[in-house]
Write a protein that holds these residues in place. Structure first.
Motif, short mmCIF file in Angstrom:
data_model
loop_
_atom_site.label_atom_id
_atom_site.label_comp_id
_atom_site.label_asym_id
_atom_site.label_seq_id
_atom_site.Cartn_x
_atom_site.Cartn_y
_atom_site.Cartn_z
N PRO A 135 48.63 49.30 39.54
CA PRO A 135 47.66 49.83 38.58
C PRO A 135 48.22 49.96 37.17
O PRO A 135 49.42 49.78 36.94
CB PRO A 135 47.30 51.20 39.17
N ALA A 169 37.62 41.73 30.27
CA ALA A 169 36.59 42.78 30.38
C ALA A 169 35.25 42.31 29.81
O ALA A 169 34.60 42.98 29.03
CB ALA A 169 37.06 44.04 29.66
N GLU A 235 47.90 39.89 33.43
CA GLU A 235 46.49 39.98 33.84
C GLU A 235 46.14 38.84 34.81
O GLU A 235 45.05 38.25 34.74
CB GLU A 235 45.55 39.97 32.63
N ASN A 238 42.88 37.86 36.81
CA ASN A 238 41.75 37.16 36.19
C ASN A 238 41.91 35.64 36.18
O ASN A 238 41.14 34.95 35.52
CB ASN A 238 41.53 37.67 34.76
N ASP A 262 46.71 43.49 38.37
CA ASP A 262 46.18 44.60 39.17
C ASP A 262 44.99 44.05 39.96
O ASP A 262 43.93 43.81 39.39
CB ASP A 262 45.75 45.74 38.24
N THR A 264 42.93 45.29 41.77
CA THR A 264 41.72 46.13 41.84
C THR A 264 40.89 46.05 40.56
O THR A 264 39.84 46.68 40.47
CB THR A 264 42.08 47.61 42.12
N GLN A 265 41.38 45.32 39.55
CA GLN A 265 40.72 45.31 38.23
C GLN A 265 40.32 43.91 37.79
O GLN A 265 40.55 43.51 36.66
CB GLN A 265 41.66 45.91 37.18
N THR A 266 39.71 43.14 38.67
CA THR A 266 39.35 41.75 38.34
C THR A 266 38.10 41.69 37.46
O THR A 266 37.11 42.35 37.76
CB THR A 266 39.12 40.96 39.64
N ASP A 267 38.16 40.89 36.40
CA ASP A 267 37.01 40.69 35.52
C ASP A 267 36.31 39.35 35.79
O ASP A 267 35.48 38.91 34.99
CB ASP A 267 37.46 40.74 34.04
N TYR A 312 40.20 57.57 40.81
CA TYR A 312 39.46 56.30 41.01
C TYR A 312 39.72 55.72 42.38
O TYR A 312 38.80 55.24 43.04
CB TYR A 312 39.83 55.29 39.91
N GLU A 316 36.81 55.01 45.02
CA GLU A 316 36.55 53.66 45.51
C GLU A 316 36.81 53.54 47.01
O GLU A 316 36.18 52.76 47.69
CB GLU A 316 37.40 52.66 44.70
#
Length: 319
Positions: A135, A169, A235, A238, A262, A264-267, A312, A316
């Motif tokens: 994260p 994002a 990143e 992505n 991360d 858990t943070q895919t755009d 978070y 989640e």
């Protein structure tokens, strides 16, 4: 019955380094041990049950290599010491505390603050391909850029290449004004920030003009072989699987590549697989590749960031 222990601090600086901003370290130690900690001038007073006070004393003692030199103690330092005491890893703890990753231009010491960060740094210095996921705030990109910049200054590599996929994002690179360099600048700011810690900011434009430092979107890596270079793909969650395969197969001789992200943070669009996820599954047993996984316990930003990440994850997990 309340047990009382007293520790004489060598200086006001060391007392401040241990207590933290608004005594936040003392509050964390209280939550960890049940003991109360307070400063009376330069004297640290620990009170609580015998076991609680003794545990607090042991944690404070194990942190002495830091606060004894006036180095600010962080919540991550405290939790690492607690973990070391619980698992009998005090020798490894000393290794973490004494190991300097790099000294910044201001003379500040950058070092691993957790066991997993230490493992990551060892991989950054020994493996040709390193994947690191975790994260925000765990130091994935920052530590890679630090090690890469230092390796460049030591002439271990001819080039430092920093790249990210152009999905950010929901914003696409084309909406940013100006030429490529101006477009890339805000979008690769976190990597620049890390470089500025080690390399004089006034020298960076010249190094970029000469191609010694290259900062570019991932699409610009296609069709190239990246030899004698320290490459950071940031990143990476992505990337598409095809983009990930493309960049991994660019690795040339005398090169090292670090892939951070991360998962858990895919755009990416909802139905698109992440290249980072797919690569970790495919390459899991390939020799010469190191996989490092950092967690919220490795967050070394403001303590509030750690609590935000935890909240978070909990939300989640229940969702």
């Amino acid at each position: 019955m309340s047990h009382l222990l007293r520790i004489e601090m060598p200086s006001t600086e060391s007392a401040i380094a241990l207590s933290g901003h608004q005594d936040e370290n003392f509050k964390l130690l209280a939550r960890q041990t049940g003991a109360n900690l307070a400063l009376r001038g330069k004297e640290l007073v620990i009170s609580g049950t015998e076991n609680g006070a003794e545990l607090a004393r042991r944690i404070v003692g194990a942190l002495e290599p830091l606060w004894g030199q006036g180095q600010i103690v962080t919540s991550a330092d405290i939790m690492t010491v607690r973990h070391a005491l619980d698992t009998n890893q005090l020798d490894e703890l000393q290794d973490i505390q004494q190991s300097v990753v790099v000294r910044t231009r201001r003379g500040e010491i950058i070092r691993a603050k957790t066991f997993r960060q230490r493992q990551y740094i060892k991989a950054l210095r020994s493996q040709d391909l390193i994947f690191c996921s975790g994260p925000a705030g765990t130091g994935k990109t920052f530590l890679a850029a630090m090690v890469g910049a230092q390796a460049l200054l030591n002439n271990e590599y001819e080039r430092l290449i920093l790249t990210r996929p152009a999905v950010e994002a929901g914003e696409r690179l084309g909406f940013l004004p100006g030429d490529l360099q101006q477009k890339v600048n805000p979008y690769l700011r976190p990597l620049y920030d890390a470089l500025h810690e080690v390399i004089d900011p006034e020298k960076i434009p010249n190094l970029m003009e000469r191609g010694v430092i290259e900062v570019a979107p991932l699409a610009y890596m296609r069709g190239r072989t990246l030899s004698n270079a320290f490459v950071i793909l940031d990143e990476a969650q992505n990337t598409t699987p095809a983009q990930m395969k493309m960049v991994l197969t660019r690795l040339g001789f005398q090169s090292r590549m670090v892939v951070t992200g991360d998962t858990t943070q895919t755009d990416l669009p909802f139905n698109q697989s992440s290249g980072l996820d797919v690569a970790q599954k495919i390459l899991n047993n390939v020799e010469g590749i190191s996989f490092c996984k950092l967690s919220q316990a490795d967050v070394v930003r403001h303590p509030l960031v750690q609590r935000i990440v935890a909240a978070y994850e909990k939300f989640e997990g229940n969702g």
